[in-house]
Design an enzyme around this catalytic site. Structure first.
Site, PDB file in Angstrom:
ATOM      1  CD  GLU A  12     -59.112  35.554  23.138  1.00 43.14           C
ATOM      2  OE1 GLU A  12     -59.740  34.930  23.988  1.00 43.14           O
ATOM      3  OE2 GLU A  12     -59.228  36.786  22.981  1.00 43.14           O
TER       4      GLU A  12
ATOM      5  CB  CYS B  97     -58.346  41.904  25.736  1.00 45.30           C
ATOM      6  SG  CYS B  97     -56.771  41.203  26.095  1.00 45.30           S
TER       7      CYS B  97
HETATM    8  S1  SF4 Z   1     -55.042  44.649  29.328  1.00 47.95           S
HETATM    9 FE1  SF4 Z   1     -53.495  44.334  30.947  1.00 47.95          FE
HETATM   10  S2  SF4 Z   1     -53.801  42.196  31.679  1.00 47.95           S
HETATM   11 FE2  SF4 Z   1     -54.888  42.430  29.699  1.00 47.95          FE
HETATM   12  S3  SF4 Z   1     -53.420  41.701  28.184  1.00 47.95           S
HETATM   13 FE3  SF4 Z   1     -53.200  43.936  28.264  1.00 47.95          FE
HETATM   14  S4  SF4 Z   1     -51.561  44.291  29.799  1.00 47.95           S
HETATM   15 FE4  SF4 Z   1     -52.264  42.161  30.028  1.00 47.95          FE
END
Ligand code: SF4
Length: 348
Positions: free
Chosen positions: A93, A338
């Site tokens: 993404e 995310c």
């Molecule tokens: S928030 Fe944590 S688990 Fe999610 S992509 Fe970033 S480092 Fe990886």
């Protein structure tokens, strides 16, 4: 497969020379890739090159782009999230976040992520692999192509832990800076913090870039070790006090202020006592805190904090002399957190 994206002008001149062409043919490829940022990114479209040269490059497996648009989601505020598939059928993404003057590209550095942060959809799938420099840069071109304007700012806050892919990260920063002409000061690298990696990042940055002018944003998300471990399992390998010490060293090594990201989670890390504890942790240190409103997602149990509580937390930090700003979530209405788009695609 050899991807021309991410190559410097010198490297492209050498490609042209290898094929018995004049060096200026390499500069034509360079201009076509970086200055014009064409929508149809395949070698056939570089019409300034002789047909025979284009065919040779294709026969030998050269490409300009490998990512294919799989899905896109446009939020009411103009934030555009893209799901892109890679040549080996993985999906990643990236997000374009527009304002009147800026277009910020939020880029992924890995397919999936090994860090398993409890608030993040990407962490649920684990790590598949790290991205190549060309795949990182291709995300910028995909955003520009879909949004019809040039990217002005970059944040490495998409899928993956950038400090576990340091070489490709720094080579992509070299290209973003020199080829895409985006200043290093408009680039932010976000890390959840990995032991020994901050030192490595500054050292390698001086080796590859000659300096280290981008912003390092550390996802702290807690005011003490106990809370941090409950939301970031990998935190047990890296004491919060050591993160602060290593951050101070990064500031000494690079002369750049460090940012701390603090994702506000209701009833977890959002109380006045946490604001005071965080102030004590960061006192006297050249840093800045970004408070972020959490984007609630179905797969995890955390809840969003109200704007009122965010502002109260902010005022406590500010009154304690800590530089702080509030970042509201963008694109809340369309799977904007995310890893959510990829997660939805995997669940189909
Ligand atoms: S928030 Fe944590 S688990 Fe999610 S992509 Fe970033 S480092 Fe990886």
């Amino acid at each position: 497969m050899k991807n021309l994206l991410g190559s410097s002008v010198k490297e492209l001149e050498n490609v042209a020379l290898t094929y018995g062409q004049a060096a200026f043919r390499g500069r034509q490829i360079y201009n076509w890739i970086y200055n014009y940022r064409n929508k149809n990114r395949n070698i056939d479209q570089i019409k300034v090159l002789p047909l025979e040269f284009r065919n040779k490059l294709k026969e030998d497996g050269f490409k300009v782009s490998e990512l294919i648009l799989q899905e896109k989601n446009l939020a009411n505020d103009g934030t555009l999230k893209l799901l892109l598939s890679t040549a080996d059928n993985e999906s990643i993404e990236c997000v374009g976040i527009p304002t009147e003057k800026r277009l910020t590209a939020c880029l992924s550095s890995q397919v999936g992520c090994p860090m398993d942060c409890k608030f993040c959809a990407t962490g649920k799938e684990g790590l598949k692999r790290s991205l190549k420099t060309s795949e990182i840069l291709d995300q910028i071109l995909s955003i520009e192509s879909e949004m019809n304007r040039k990217v002005t700012n970059i944040v490495f806050m998409g899928m993956g832990e950038p400090l576990l892919n340091i070489d490709e990260l720094l080579w992509s920063i070299r290209s973003i800076n020199e080829d895409f002409q985006i200043s290093q000061r408009k680039i932010t690298v976000s890390t959840v913090a990995v032991p020994k990696m901050m030192r490595k990042l500054s050292e390698k940055s001086f080796q590859i870039l000659g300096n280290c002018q981008f912003t390092l944003a550390i996802s702290l998300h807690a005011s003490n070790q106990k809370i941090r471990e409950t939301i970031i399992p990998s935190a047990k390998n890296y004491e919060i006090k050591n993160i602060i010490e290593d951050s101070k060293q990064f500031v000494r090594d690079t002369g750049r202020r460090v940012s701390f990201e603090y994702l506000m989670l209701s009833d977890v890390n959002d109380k006045s006592e946490h604001a005071n504890e965080l102030s004590n942790l960061l006192k006297g240190f050249q840093c800045h805190v970004n408070l972020i409103q959490y984007n609630q997602i179905d797969e995890v149990e955390f809840k969003q904090v109200s704007i009122k509580n965010l502002q109260l937390f902010q005022s406590i930090l500010s009154n304690n002399g800590i530089a702080v700003s509030l970042r509201r979530s963008r694109g809340l209405d369309k799977n904007a957190a995310c890893g959510q788009l990829r997660q939805n695609a995997l669940n189909k």
